[in-house]
Each structure stands twice: as C-alpha cells, then as structure tokens.
Scaffold this active site. Structure first.
Site, PDB file in Angstrom:
ATOM      1  N   ASP A  64       0.895  -1.161   0.000  1.00  0.00           N
ATOM      2  CA  ASP A  64       0.000   0.000   0.000  1.00  0.00           C
ATOM      3  C   ASP A  64       0.927   1.202   0.000  1.00  0.00           C
ATOM      4  OD1 ASP A  64      -1.541   2.219   0.733  1.00  0.00           O
ATOM      5  OD2 ASP A  64      -2.969   0.976   1.830  1.00  0.00           O
ATOM      6  N   ASN A  91       2.704   2.717 -10.630  1.00  0.00           N
ATOM      7  CA  ASN A  91       1.417   2.778 -11.345  1.00  0.00           C
ATOM      8  C   ASN A  91       0.242   3.098 -10.421  1.00  0.00           C
ATOM      9  OD1 ASN A  91      -0.658   1.881 -13.513  1.00  0.00           O
ATOM     10  ND2 ASN A  91      -1.062   0.551 -11.749  1.00  0.00           N
ATOM     11  N   TYR A 170      -6.126  15.644  -8.615  1.00  0.00           N
ATOM     12  CA  TYR A 170      -5.561  14.641  -9.536  1.00  0.00           C
ATOM     13  C   TYR A 170      -4.516  15.274 -10.448  1.00  0.00           C
ATOM     14  CZ  TYR A 170      -5.329  10.768 -12.842  1.00  0.00           C
ATOM     15  OH  TYR A 170      -4.883   9.728 -13.618  1.00  0.00           O
ATOM     16  N   LYS A 174      -0.319  14.688 -10.468  1.00  0.00           N
ATOM     17  CA  LYS A 174       0.427  14.127 -11.603  1.00  0.00           C
ATOM     18  C   LYS A 174       1.492  15.116 -12.083  1.00  0.00           C
ATOM     19  CE  LYS A 174      -1.706  10.125 -11.946  1.00  0.00           C
ATOM     20  NZ  LYS A 174      -1.023   8.862 -11.680  1.00  0.00           N
ATOM     21  N   THR A 205     -11.123   2.115 -17.254  1.00  0.00           N
ATOM     22  CA  THR A 205     -10.807   1.406 -15.998  1.00  0.00           C
ATOM     23  C   THR A 205     -11.750   1.914 -14.907  1.00  0.00           C
ATOM     24  OG1 THR A 205      -9.256   3.051 -15.163  1.00  0.00           O
ATOM     25  CG2 THR A 205      -8.326   1.336 -16.596  1.00  0.00           C
TER      26      THR A 205
END
Ligand code: NAP
Length: 247
Positions: A64, A91, A170, A174, A205
C-alpha cells in the site's frame, strides 16, 4: 544464485492498466512482482492471469503506497529473494470524489489524492532506490497523465483545457509526479538507472468508471515500453504511446 531475468515491481498491479503492464512484462520474460494493497485482490489477479493462459513468473507482493511499513517490508522481501530490482513501475493511483475546480474541491480529498499519487510514488521510489542501484540497467516508470501536463492545461485547443477534466487534486498530483521524474533522472544521471513518465491516455478502468475511450491493452503500451528501454534509451522524459508527450 544468479537470477538472469529482469525483476520488475508494479504497484497497483491487481487491476486496470497496472494489471496489463504486469501481463506484458511477464510476457517479455521478467519476473514480475504484482503489487497490491490487498493480498487477496493480488492473488485473485494472478489466478486471472493463469486462467487467461499467460501468467509467466508473477508473484503477489503486498504494497500500500500510503503505508510505509508495507513498502519497507516489500523492499526487505525483494532484497532477500532477489538482491536487486531492475524495473519499478509506479502505477498505483486514485481519482477520488470531491476533487474538482480549486474553488469547490475538498482540501482533505485533494490531500488524500496527493498521498497516493505523489507521496506514494515518491516513497516507493526512495525506498526501492538502493535495490535499483544494484541493477545493471535500472528503470523507473512513473505512470502520469496528460491531465498533469502544464502545457496541455494552458492550451485552449487541448481536450484537457475542458472544465470536465479540471481536477485540482488529480492533475496537480500528476504534475508533481512529473517533477519527481525530472529530479530523480537528474539525481541518477551518472548511473544506469533511467527515469521517465508514461501517459496512458484515456483508458477504460475503474478509475474513470470505465468511461475511457481505449482499452487497457493500449493504456499499458507507453509504460511497458519505458520499463523495457534499452541502454541507449531516454531518461527524464515524458511519453505517450505515440512518442514524446508535453510536460
Ligand atoms: P484502476 O483500475 O482504478 O487501478 C488503480 C490501481 O491502483 C488498483 O490496483 C488500486 O488498488 C491501486 N491503488 C490505489 N491506491 C493504492 C494504494 N494506496 N496502494 C497501492 N495500490 C493502490 O486505475 P487505472 O486507470 O488502471 O490507473 C492506473 C494508473 O494510470 C494510475 O496512476 C492513474 O492515475 C493512471 N492513469 C489512468 C488513466 C485512465 O484513463 N485510466 C489515464 C491517465 C493515467 P485497489 O484495487 O486495491 O483499489
């Protein structure tokens, strides 16, 4: 014992793009450590690979990325079993409800997104670095996103410019991950370790409730290619499946 196949660790390998990267790396002859925060989900993923007839040399490892004790334990296991790590694919990532434009996003949610997408990858890379330094050709791939691109976010002709893709947690996580790529590549410039960012593209996904426009087989192309780079390949760069991608 000398282990000749490449040893690869993929975080968040139990589903989605990470699962497909595991399948690709196993198919390329790597010994794959399929990272999963739930051992049960990780084992289930390996059973799924077996049922699909292509498991290769794949083992589940508990990681984790937000829990340092699991990352440290994974490093100890890799050290004692293989003595080195050749490929790390950062990932694992999340996209959480409550993110959005800066005026509306929940700061606690933004922080949780950073915990996984930036601090998680940073923690895993730092912890695995001594093992990667023992590789003859280490590779680190940070699975980023076009949403983290400063260039695309400031280009009105880009789909990323659209309000529906404006997720401060998000996207900023990134962008920070891309900075990790650049700084790690700089730090490791005189070593055999190459560090790059991969942009999967908009992939169907659970992360986007399966609204993506391409399958995981396509989403995994850039990261797989960067994981298997030759010694004359690039470092400190950003790629999609189609080639160099803007920061
Ligand atoms: P996904 O299907 O939701 O898979 C995400 C994976 O990350 C799962 O295995 C999940 O584990 C794992 N994960 C989440 N938090 C974790 C943690 N704290 N520790 C360890 N593992 C954790 O999503 P995906 O689309 O394949 O995403 C993979 C990567 O691609 C992410 O970094 C994402 O940001 C990036 N990406 C995706 C797209 C896209 O369109 N899908 C586009 C650009 C970039 P559980 O099963 O336990 O939840």
């Amino acid at each position: 014992m000398t282990i000749t196949s490449k040893i690869a660790l993929v975080t968040g390998g139990n589903k989605g793009i990470g699962f497909e990267i595991c399948r690709n790396l196993a198919g390329a002859g790597c010994a794959v450590l399929l990272g999963a925060r739930s051992v049960e989900r990780g084992r289930q993923a390996i059973r799924q690979l077996e049922q699909q007839g292509g498991s290769g040399d794949v083992h589940c490892i508990e990681i984790d990325v937000t829990r340092p004790e699991t990352v440290n334990a994974a490093a100890r296991q890799i050290e004692s079993r293989y003595g080195r790590l050749d490929i790390l694919v950062n990932n694992a990532g999340v996209n959480l409800r409550g993110d959005g434009l800066p005026g509306a996003a929940d700061p606690g949610v933004v922080q949780r997104i950073f915990d996984s997408n930036f601090f998680g990858a940073f923690r895993v890379a730092q912890t695995m670095l001594p093992l990667l330094r023992k590789s003859a050709a280490g590779r680190i791939v940070n699975v980023s996103s076009g949403l983290g691109s400063l260039t695309l976010n400031s280009d009105p002709s880009s789909p990323v410019y659209n309000a529906s893709f404006r997720l401060i947690g998000y996207s900023a996580s990134k962008a920070a991950l891309n900075m990790l790529t650049l700084h790690l590549a700089y730090e490791l410039r005189d070593t055999k370790i190459k560090v790059n960012s991969a942009n999967p593209g908009f992939t169907r996904t659970d992360l986007n409730d399966n609204t993506g426009t391409q399958p995981v087989e396509v989403g995994a192309i850039a990261a797989t290619r960067l994981a298997l780079l030759d010694d004359d390949g690039p470092t400190g760069q950003s790629f999609s499946k189609d080639g160099p991608a803007p920061w």
